[in-house]
Write a protein that holds these residues in place. Structure first.
Motif, PDB file in Angstrom:
ATOM      1  N   LEU A 122       0.756  -1.153  -0.028  1.00  0.00           N
ATOM      2  CA  LEU A 122      -0.114   0.007  -0.086  1.00  0.00           C
ATOM      3  C   LEU A 122       0.768   1.229   0.090  1.00  0.00           C
ATOM      4  CD1 LEU A 122      -2.691   1.341   0.046  1.00  0.00           C
ATOM      5  CD2 LEU A 122      -2.811   1.017   2.484  1.00  0.00           C
ATOM      6  N   GLU A 123       1.973   1.260   0.682  1.00  0.00           N
ATOM      7  CA  GLU A 123       2.839   2.329   0.710  1.00  0.00           C
ATOM      8  C   GLU A 123       3.736   2.707  -0.354  1.00  0.00           C
ATOM      9  OE1 GLU A 123       4.457   2.407   5.519  1.00  0.00           O
ATOM     10  OE2 GLU A 123       5.355   1.087   4.018  1.00  0.00           O
ATOM     11  N   LEU A 124       3.781   1.487  -1.201  1.00  0.00           N
ATOM     12  CA  LEU A 124       4.401   1.500  -2.764  1.00  0.00           C
ATOM     13  C   LEU A 124       3.438   2.072  -3.303  1.00  0.00           C
ATOM     14  CD1 LEU A 124       6.461   0.621  -4.865  1.00  0.00           C
ATOM     15  CD2 LEU A 124       5.230  -1.403  -5.183  1.00  0.00           C
ATOM     16  N   ILE A 125       2.166   1.660  -3.456  1.00  0.00           N
ATOM     17  CA  ILE A 125       1.200   2.180  -4.439  1.00  0.00           C
ATOM     18  C   ILE A 125       1.008   3.770  -4.215  1.00  0.00           C
ATOM     19  CG2 ILE A 125      -1.450   2.189  -4.882  1.00  0.00           C
ATOM     20  CD1 ILE A 125      -1.026  -0.778  -4.354  1.00  0.00           C
ATOM     21  N   LYS A 126       0.741   4.183  -3.014  1.00  0.00           N
ATOM     22  CA  LYS A 126       0.636   5.635  -2.765  1.00  0.00           C
ATOM     23  C   LYS A 126       1.858   6.479  -3.163  1.00  0.00           C
ATOM     24  CE  LYS A 126      -2.184   5.224   1.350  1.00  0.00           C
ATOM     25  NZ  LYS A 126      -2.165   5.746   2.913  1.00  0.00           N
ATOM     26  N   ARG A 127       3.077   5.933  -3.102  1.00  0.00           N
ATOM     27  CA  ARG A 127       4.099   6.529  -3.760  1.00  0.00           C
ATOM     28  C   ARG A 127       4.202   6.635  -5.207  1.00  0.00           C
ATOM     29  NH1 ARG A 127       9.256   4.167  -5.246  1.00  0.00           N
ATOM     30  NH2 ARG A 127       9.020   2.412  -3.680  1.00  0.00           N
ATOM     31  N   VAL A 128       3.689   5.445  -5.727  1.00  0.00           N
ATOM     32  CA  VAL A 128       3.871   5.654  -7.253  1.00  0.00           C
ATOM     33  C   VAL A 128       2.681   6.275  -7.942  1.00  0.00           C
ATOM     34  CG1 VAL A 128       3.493   3.994  -9.125  1.00  0.00           C
ATOM     35  CG2 VAL A 128       4.672   3.165  -7.504  1.00  0.00           C
ATOM     36  N   GLU A 129       1.769   6.432  -7.152  1.00  0.00           N
ATOM     37  CA  GLU A 129       0.454   7.296  -7.696  1.00  0.00           C
ATOM     38  C   GLU A 129       0.928   8.678  -7.609  1.00  0.00           C
ATOM     39  OE1 GLU A 129      -4.614   7.145  -7.065  1.00  0.00           O
ATOM     40  OE2 GLU A 129      -3.251   6.762  -5.225  1.00  0.00           O
ATOM     41  N   LYS A 130       1.377   9.234  -6.573  1.00  0.00           N
ATOM     42  CA  LYS A 130       1.844  10.545  -6.485  1.00  0.00           C
ATOM     43  C   LYS A 130       2.887  10.881  -7.603  1.00  0.00           C
ATOM     44  CE  LYS A 130       3.855  13.909  -3.285  1.00  0.00           C
ATOM     45  NZ  LYS A 130       4.602  13.956  -1.984  1.00  0.00           N
ATOM     46  N   GLY A 131       3.798   9.939  -7.927  1.00  0.00           N
ATOM     47  CA  GLY A 131       4.808  10.140  -9.035  1.00  0.00           C
ATOM     48  C   GLY A 131       4.248  10.215 -10.445  1.00  0.00           C
ATOM     49  N   LEU A 132       3.246   9.291 -10.453  1.00  0.00           N
ATOM     50  CA  LEU A 132       2.512   9.088 -12.002  1.00  0.00           C
ATOM     51  C   LEU A 132       1.479  10.243 -12.070  1.00  0.00           C
ATOM     52  CD1 LEU A 132       1.808   7.417 -14.373  1.00  0.00           C
ATOM     53  CD2 LEU A 132       0.005   6.375 -13.037  1.00  0.00           C
ATOM     54  N   ASN A 133       0.870  10.644 -11.053  1.00  0.00           N
ATOM     55  CA  ASN A 133       0.300  12.033 -11.099  1.00  0.00           C
ATOM     56  C   ASN A 133       1.074  13.362 -11.591  1.00  0.00           C
ATOM     57  OD1 ASN A 133      -2.439  10.945 -10.734  1.00  0.00           O
ATOM     58  ND2 ASN A 133      -2.168  11.432  -8.221  1.00  0.00           N
ATOM     59  N   ASN A 134       2.135  13.491 -11.096  1.00  0.00           N
ATOM     60  CA  ASN A 134       3.164  14.438 -11.225  1.00  0.00           C
ATOM     61  C   ASN A 134       3.790  14.449 -12.946  1.00  0.00           C
ATOM     62  OD1 ASN A 134       3.118  15.795  -8.758  1.00  0.00           O
ATOM     63  ND2 ASN A 134       4.720  14.690  -7.906  1.00  0.00           N
ATOM     64  N   ILE A 135       3.922  13.359 -13.211  1.00  0.00           N
ATOM     65  CA  ILE A 135       4.432  12.790 -14.728  1.00  0.00           C
ATOM     66  C   ILE A 135       3.403  13.367 -15.666  1.00  0.00           C
ATOM     67  CG2 ILE A 135       4.959  11.108 -16.320  1.00  0.00           C
ATOM     68  CD1 ILE A 135       6.400   9.718 -14.097  1.00  0.00           C
ATOM     69  N   ILE A 136       1.916  13.039 -15.350  1.00  0.00           N
ATOM     70  CA  ILE A 136       0.901  13.214 -16.385  1.00  0.00           C
ATOM     71  C   ILE A 136       0.504  14.564 -16.443  1.00  0.00           C
ATOM     72  CG2 ILE A 136       0.286  10.861 -16.390  1.00  0.00           C
ATOM     73  CD1 ILE A 136      -2.099  11.450 -14.867  1.00  0.00           C
ATOM     74  N   LYS A 137       0.894  15.393 -15.400  1.00  0.00           N
ATOM     75  CA  LYS A 137       0.519  16.933 -15.251  1.00  0.00           C
ATOM     76  C   LYS A 137       0.974  17.545 -16.487  1.00  0.00           C
ATOM     77  CE  LYS A 137       0.362  17.719 -10.395  1.00  0.00           C
ATOM     78  NZ  LYS A 137       0.955  18.508  -9.227  1.00  0.00           N
ATOM     79  N   ASP A 138       2.042  17.312 -17.276  1.00  0.00           N
ATOM     80  CA  ASP A 138       2.631  18.037 -18.315  1.00  0.00           C
ATOM     81  C   ASP A 138       1.784  17.452 -19.726  1.00  0.00           C
ATOM     82  OD1 ASP A 138       3.874  19.436 -20.179  1.00  0.00           O
ATOM     83  OD2 ASP A 138       5.815  19.238 -19.469  1.00  0.00           O
ATOM     84  N   GLU A 139       0.618  18.430 -19.768  1.00  0.00           N
ATOM     85  CA  GLU A 139      -0.172  17.743 -21.017  1.00  0.00           C
ATOM     86  C   GLU A 139       0.479  18.068 -22.332  1.00  0.00           C
ATOM     87  OE1 GLU A 139      -3.712  19.861 -20.156  1.00  0.00           O
ATOM     88  OE2 GLU A 139      -4.316  18.427 -18.395  1.00  0.00           O
ATOM     89  N   ASN A 140       1.546  18.755 -22.291  1.00  0.00           N
ATOM     90  CA  ASN A 140       2.451  19.344 -23.611  1.00  0.00           C
ATOM     91  C   ASN A 140       3.118  18.064 -23.902  1.00  0.00           C
ATOM     92  OD1 ASN A 140       1.515  21.824 -23.903  1.00  0.00           O
ATOM     93  ND2 ASN A 140       3.035  22.468 -22.443  1.00  0.00           N
ATOM     94  N   HIS A 141       3.186  16.930 -23.316  1.00  0.00           N
ATOM     95  CA  HIS A 141       4.012  15.645 -23.606  1.00  0.00           C
ATOM     96  C   HIS A 141       2.996  14.664 -24.722  1.00  0.00           C
ATOM     97  CE1 HIS A 141       7.140  16.368 -20.354  1.00  0.00           C
ATOM     98  NE2 HIS A 141       7.354  17.132 -21.277  1.00  0.00           N
TER      99      HIS A 141
END
Length: 202
Positions: A122-141
């Motif tokens: 569960l700790e891993l999933i929370k960490r990864v979810e936060k990172g994935l959300n940061n990655i997809i923030k840049d909608e220009n990619h």
């Protein structure tokens, strides 16, 4: 946006059946060759950037996939493998003998797994979810490559599919250098391809 997600190539500890986690083990010659094969299969895709776990086996794989291209590689701690604490460097047989209950939980009941000095699923999933959300923030990619590890890819699958932690090890198996592709439209994520290894048959 399309997100291409690759697992790192085969390592020495993979062959020896040792747990890796935050600790690193170098790629084997097969691991290097498979990473190059994946890179060849992706050579016609123009990646805006590459996100990589900072662990050596993932970063080296990212470089072999990138080949001679100058695409920027961004190191992201959220993409590191599950922290396995005291288990890291131990073989599966050693862990089964010393920690039989938690080893069984790790494989069969991930929702009940208690790490020995590392992370829970569960700790891993929370960490990864936060990172994935940061990655997809840049909608220009338009196209992004992520190079990471088995448990991170499984965590992404849980997040995207809305599954429970107990489903963590659901098929498909994440082979070395396997490729998963996600499509992101208006922050909605869809799986286009999962755990593909067709590049290894070329």
């Amino acid at each position: 946006m399309n997100i291409y997600i690759a697992r790192h190539g085969e390592t020495k500890w993979n062959i020896e059946g040792r747990m890796q986690g935050f600790k690193n083990s170098d790629l084997t010659q097969r691991g290097i060759g498979d990473a190059r094969s994946l890179g060849e299969s992706l050579k016609d895709i123009d990646f805006d950037c590459i996100y990589s776990s900072p662990l050596g086996r993932a970063l080296d794989t990212a470089k072999y996939i990138r080949q001679d291209d100058n695409t920027k590689i961004i190191l992201d701690d959220s993409l590191k493998e599950l922290n396995l604490g005291l288990w890291e460097g131990m073989t599966h047989e050693e862990i089964k003998e010393k920690y039989p209950i938690q080893y069984n939980n790790f494989r069969e009941h991930p929702e009940s797994f208690e790490s020995q000095g590392g992370e829970s699923f569960l700790e891993l999933i929370k960490r990864v979810e936060k990172g994935l959300n940061n990655i997809i923030k840049d909608e220009n990619h338009e196209n992004i490559l992520i190079v990471t590890h088995t448990c991170v890819i499984k965590a992404i699958s849980i997040i995207v599919k809305g599954n429970d932690v107990k489903d963590f090890w659901n098929l498909p198996f994440i082979n070395n250098t396997s490729l998963t592709i996600l499509e992101v439209i208006n922050k909605e994520i869809k799986v286009l391809l999962e755990a593909d290894v067709s590049h290894l048959k070329q």
